[in-house]
Design a protein around this motif. Structure first.
Motif, short mmCIF file in Angstrom:
data_model
loop_
_atom_site.label_atom_id
_atom_site.label_comp_id
_atom_site.label_asym_id
_atom_site.label_seq_id
_atom_site.Cartn_x
_atom_site.Cartn_y
_atom_site.Cartn_z
N SER A 167 -9.80 2.04 -5.61
CA SER A 167 -9.04 2.11 -7.17
C SER A 167 -10.07 2.78 -8.29
CB SER A 167 -8.58 0.76 -7.43
OG SER A 167 -7.71 0.35 -6.15
N ASN B 296 -2.79 7.88 -3.66
CA ASN B 296 -2.80 6.55 -3.20
C ASN B 296 -2.53 5.23 -4.31
OD1 ASN B 296 -2.56 7.85 -0.59
ND2 ASN B 296 -4.61 6.94 0.21
N ASN C 22 0.96 -1.14 0.07
CA ASN C 22 0.13 -0.15 -0.08
C ASN C 22 0.80 1.25 0.10
OD1 ASN C 22 -1.89 1.85 0.19
ND2 ASN C 22 -2.50 1.29 2.43
N GLU D 236 -8.27 5.58 -3.96
CA GLU D 236 -8.87 4.73 -2.95
C GLU D 236 -10.31 5.16 -2.83
OE1 GLU D 236 -7.77 3.98 1.77
OE2 GLU D 236 -6.29 4.69 0.35
N GLU E 286 0.93 5.23 0.39
CA GLU E 286 0.24 6.27 0.69
C GLU E 286 1.15 7.80 0.80
OE1 GLU E 286 -2.44 5.38 4.54
OE2 GLU E 286 -0.76 4.14 4.63
#
Length: 203
Positions: free
Chosen positions: A122, A102, A87, A120, A89
């Motif tokens: 997606s 993200n 992930n 997010e 960020e």
């Protein structure tokens, strides 16, 4: 072995040692860093409505600026499918607004690509190709792309794609990671570009 080591194989050892540390990413031990984007540039004004919309999904955004503080956090975890996912960020602190960029990455070992789901939730998908430059920097380039609408993924024609090129390195004198990103479209030109530097922070 993490997803980036698996993807690059022996080439992983040619990365600058600090980049090897950065991309090792043990599960549940995030890489966290703070830094400054010396320049963030978006594209033509006609893209502004699209960029504003994308910002709602923590994807692209319409703001430009210089010397923008930012943070980055990368976390590796195991999915129920058994795949490992990283992930990403990224947070940019403009004077009047905070923006995000993200993504969620896994690898396709057979095709030797990173599967990159951006936003997010997606909104956009891209194949990514990783390679190690002669100076130990990491080069990332985009491949085929798709819009993501729930569980449906729609291929994007090449003339509408945002072609991505990323170069990440390490400056031994300043003891900072360096980053340069270009996203361009063959019709409208630059969609977004940013460059800057960052230092790892203890978690």
């Amino acid at each position: 072995m993490t997803i980036y080591e698996n993807l690059l194989g022996e080439d992983f050892k040619r990365l600058h040692p600090k980049l090897q540390e950065r991309y090792a990413l043990p599960k549940d031990k995030p890489f966290c860093a703070e830094g400054t984007m010396t320049s963030i540039q978006t594209g033509a004004r006609l893209l502004t409505p699209l960029l504003k919309l994308a910002a709602n999904w923590k994807f692209l955004f319409p703001e430009s600026g210089k010397n923008i503080p930012f943070t980055i956090k990368n976390t590796c975890r195991s999915l129920p499918s058994g795949l490992d996912e990283v992930n990403w960020e990224r947070t940019f602190y403009f004077d009047n607004v905070t923006r995000y960029f993200n993504a969620f990455m896994t690898i396709d070992s057979e095709r030797k690509v990173v599967k990159d789901y951006l936003g997010e939730p997606s909104l956009f998908y891209s194949d990514l190709y990783f390679e190690v430059a002669s100076d130990g920097n990491l080069i990332i380039r985009s491949g085929s792309q798709r819009f993501v609408i729930g569980k449906i993924e729609v291929p994007i024609p090449s003339f509408l794609q945002g072609v991505v090129e990323v170069e990440e390195g390490y400056d031994d004198l300043q003891e900072v990671f360096t980053i340069r990103v270009q996203i361009r479209n063959q019709i409208v030109g630059r969609m977004m570009a940013y460059e800057g530097e960052f230092k790892e922070q203890s978690t």
